[in-house]
Design a protein around this motif. Structure first.
Motif, PDB file in Angstrom:
ATOM      1  N   ASP A   1      -7.298  -3.981  -8.675  1.00  0.00           N
ATOM      2  CA  ASP A   1      -6.536  -5.193  -8.361  1.00  0.00           C
ATOM      3  C   ASP A   1      -7.315  -6.184  -7.498  1.00  0.00           C
ATOM      4  O   ASP A   1      -6.807  -7.253  -7.172  1.00  0.00           O
ATOM      5  CB  ASP A   1      -5.239  -4.809  -7.635  1.00  0.00           C
ATOM      6  CG  ASP A   1      -4.331  -3.964  -8.494  1.00  0.00           C
ATOM      7  OD1 ASP A   1      -4.196  -4.276  -9.691  1.00  0.00           O
ATOM      8  OD2 ASP A   1      -3.756  -2.985  -7.981  1.00  0.00           O
TER       9      ASP A   1
ATOM     10  N   SER B   1       3.659 -13.312  -3.192  1.00  0.00           N
ATOM     11  CA  SER B   1       3.430 -12.551  -4.421  1.00  0.00           C
ATOM     12  C   SER B   1       2.681 -13.366  -5.443  1.00  0.00           C
ATOM     13  O   SER B   1       2.428 -14.491  -5.293  1.00  0.00           O
ATOM     14  CB  SER B   1       4.735 -12.042  -5.002  1.00  0.00           C
ATOM     15  OG  SER B   1       5.730 -13.016  -5.005  1.00  0.00           O
TER      16      SER B   1
ATOM     17  N   ASN C   1      -5.691  -0.673  -4.710  1.00  0.00           N
ATOM     18  CA  ASN C   1      -6.521  -0.164  -5.803  1.00  0.00           C
ATOM     19  C   ASN C   1      -7.632  -1.158  -6.111  1.00  0.00           C
ATOM     20  O   ASN C   1      -7.381  -2.353  -6.228  1.00  0.00           O
ATOM     21  CB  ASN C   1      -5.645   0.060  -7.035  1.00  0.00           C
ATOM     22  CG  ASN C   1      -6.323   0.833  -8.115  1.00  0.00           C
ATOM     23  OD1 ASN C   1      -7.513   0.665  -8.377  1.00  0.00           O
ATOM     24  ND2 ASN C   1      -5.568   1.691  -8.768  1.00  0.00           N
TER      25      ASN C   1
ATOM     26  N   GLY D   1      -1.022  -5.497  -6.319  1.00  0.00           N
ATOM     27  CA  GLY D   1      -0.899  -4.241  -7.056  1.00  0.00           C
ATOM     28  C   GLY D   1       0.526  -3.734  -7.101  1.00  0.00           C
ATOM     29  O   GLY D   1       1.485  -4.485  -6.909  1.00  0.00           O
ATOM     30  N   SER D   2       0.663  -2.434  -7.318  1.00  0.00           N
ATOM     31  CA  SER D   2       1.953  -1.783  -7.513  1.00  0.00           C
ATOM     32  C   SER D   2       2.876  -1.974  -6.317  1.00  0.00           C
ATOM     33  O   SER D   2       2.474  -1.821  -5.173  1.00  0.00           O
ATOM     34  CB  SER D   2       1.751  -0.291  -7.755  1.00  0.00           C
ATOM     35  OG  SER D   2       3.001   0.360  -7.815  1.00  0.00           O
ATOM     36  N   LYS D   3       4.119  -2.277  -6.616  1.00  0.00           N
ATOM     37  CA  LYS D   3       5.119  -2.457  -5.567  1.00  0.00           C
ATOM     38  C   LYS D   3       6.023  -1.227  -5.431  1.00  0.00           C
ATOM     39  O   LYS D   3       6.965  -1.223  -4.669  1.00  0.00           O
ATOM     40  CB  LYS D   3       5.988  -3.686  -5.878  1.00  0.00           C
ATOM     41  CG  LYS D   3       5.223  -4.978  -6.060  1.00  0.00           C
ATOM     42  CD  LYS D   3       4.820  -5.583  -4.751  1.00  0.00           C
ATOM     43  CE  LYS D   3       4.352  -6.999  -4.887  1.00  0.00           C
ATOM     44  NZ  LYS D   3       2.967  -7.212  -5.127  1.00  0.00           N
ATOM     45  N   ASN D   4       5.727  -0.172  -6.190  1.00  0.00           N
ATOM     46  CA  ASN D   4       6.621   0.990  -6.224  1.00  0.00           C
ATOM     47  C   ASN D   4       6.193   2.125  -5.312  1.00  0.00           C
ATOM     48  O   ASN D   4       6.849   3.153  -5.287  1.00  0.00           O
ATOM     49  CB  ASN D   4       6.734   1.515  -7.660  1.00  0.00           C
ATOM     50  CG  ASN D   4       7.436   0.524  -8.553  1.00  0.00           C
ATOM     51  OD1 ASN D   4       8.330  -0.179  -8.119  1.00  0.00           O
ATOM     52  ND2 ASN D   4       7.012   0.445  -9.795  1.00  0.00           N
ATOM     53  N   LEU D   5       5.128   1.969  -4.588  1.00  0.00           N
ATOM     54  CA  LEU D   5       4.653   3.030  -3.709  1.00  0.00           C
ATOM     55  C   LEU D   5       5.416   3.026  -2.389  1.00  0.00           C
ATOM     56  O   LEU D   5       5.843   1.971  -1.906  1.00  0.00           O
ATOM     57  CB  LEU D   5       3.165   2.865  -3.446  1.00  0.00           C
ATOM     58  CG  LEU D   5       2.266   2.887  -4.685  1.00  0.00           C
ATOM     59  CD1 LEU D   5       0.856   2.492  -4.312  1.00  0.00           C
ATOM     60  CD2 LEU D   5       2.289   4.271  -5.314  1.00  0.00           C
TER      61      LEU D   5
ATOM     62  N   LYS E   1       6.691  -0.139   0.126  1.00  0.00           N
ATOM     63  CA  LYS E   1       8.087  -0.332   0.546  1.00  0.00           C
ATOM     64  C   LYS E   1       8.204  -0.363   2.075  1.00  0.00           C
ATOM     65  O   LYS E   1       8.978  -1.136   2.629  1.00  0.00           O
ATOM     66  CB  LYS E   1       8.970   0.746  -0.067  1.00  0.00           C
ATOM     67  CG  LYS E   1       9.045   0.631  -1.589  1.00  0.00           C
ATOM     68  CD  LYS E   1      10.007   1.615  -2.171  1.00  0.00           C
ATOM     69  CE  LYS E   1      10.040   1.556  -3.673  1.00  0.00           C
ATOM     70  NZ  LYS E   1      10.354   0.293  -4.255  1.00  0.00           N
TER      71      LYS E   1
END
Length: 156
Positions: A15, A156, A12, A133-137, A141
């Motif tokens: 970020d 990280s 994104n 950015g987001s680690k939940n996508l 993973k």
């Protein structure tokens, strides 16, 4: 000390500024990966990183179709056992080879993502990955699992 090759995954444009926190001197090859063209444009304006790649490379369907069909066949073998119990009819739950939406599309996209990430890692000889950015996508993973499997350090 040998310099390392790092893959920066920025999903994104919001970020992007986190990239400035890195010390680029310790890296031989820095590759910025994103599917957001705004990340590419912002990087171009700052001139920080010379190598850019899309995460989801355009790989033709025919290249992964056999693996997708094998996965669908495995699901249908299981569903065949469900049909034997009389709860559903075959035409209600069996998966077809048509890839447009639904679970089949998820399988297709996952297979393409896996192949793309391996391709990027191999091409650029990546030995470190920094996900911004987001680690939940799902894509993140997948990257984390591949990094673990290939003994690539995740920052990280």
């Amino acid at each position: 000390m040998e310099k390392e090759n790092i893959l920066l995954v920025c999903l994104n444009v919001k970020d992007f500024d986190k990239i400035n926190r890195l010390n680029f001197v310790t890296y031989n090859n820095i590759v910025l990966a994103s599917d957001d063209l705004r990340v590419y444009e912002k990087n171009k304006n700052f001139g920080l990183i010379k190598n850019f790649t899309f995460l989801q490379k355009p790989i033709p369907y025919t290249k992964v179709s056999l693996s997708i069909k094998k996965m669908i066949d495995e699901v249908n073998l299981y569903l065949d056992c469900v049909v034997d119990h009389g709860f559903f009819k075959k035409n209600e739950i069996f998966w077809t080879y048509h890839i447009e939406g639904g679970y089949n599309q998820i399988l297709q996209e996952t297979a393409l993502a896996i192949e793309s990430i391996y391709s990027i890692i191999d091409k650029h000889k990546i030995n470190k990955i920094y996900i911004i950015g987001s680690k939940n996508l799902l894509l993140v993973k997948i990257i984390e699992k591949i990094a673990f499997k290939m003994n690539i350090e995740l920052l990280s």
